[in-house]
Design a protein around this motif. Structure first.
Motif: not given
Length: 80
Positions: A38-39, A41-43, A45
């Motif tokens: 998730l971290k 993907w957060q960077s 996106l």
């Protein structure tokens, strides 16, 4: 309750407890693996959004970009 019934219940509860513990441990392990993803993907996106925003502007003048966006949208509809 008979001795046999108590023994059977005890074995059942022990097995159930073991299954619940295994499930809980798997749940925690999955979440520990999910957090780094998730971290990541957060960077990523914001970069993806920037590319899509740029493509939205360029599709007016570039037919190839317009086709790429249409293909991407079709792919999203098939997957989602």
């Amino acid at each position: 309750m008979s001795v046999i019934g108590e023994a059977a219940l005890s074995v059942f509860l022990e097995l159930l407890g073991g299954k619940l513990l295994d499930s809980a441990l798997n749940f925690v392990a999955d979440h520990k693996q999910l957090h780094p993803q998730l971290k990541q993907w957060q960077s990523i996106l914001p970069d993806i959004q920037a590319v899509l925003d740029d493509a939205e502007e360029k599709q007016i003048k570039n037919e190839g970009v317009k086709k790429w966006l249409e293909d991407l949208q079709d792919f999203g509809l098939r997957c989602g």
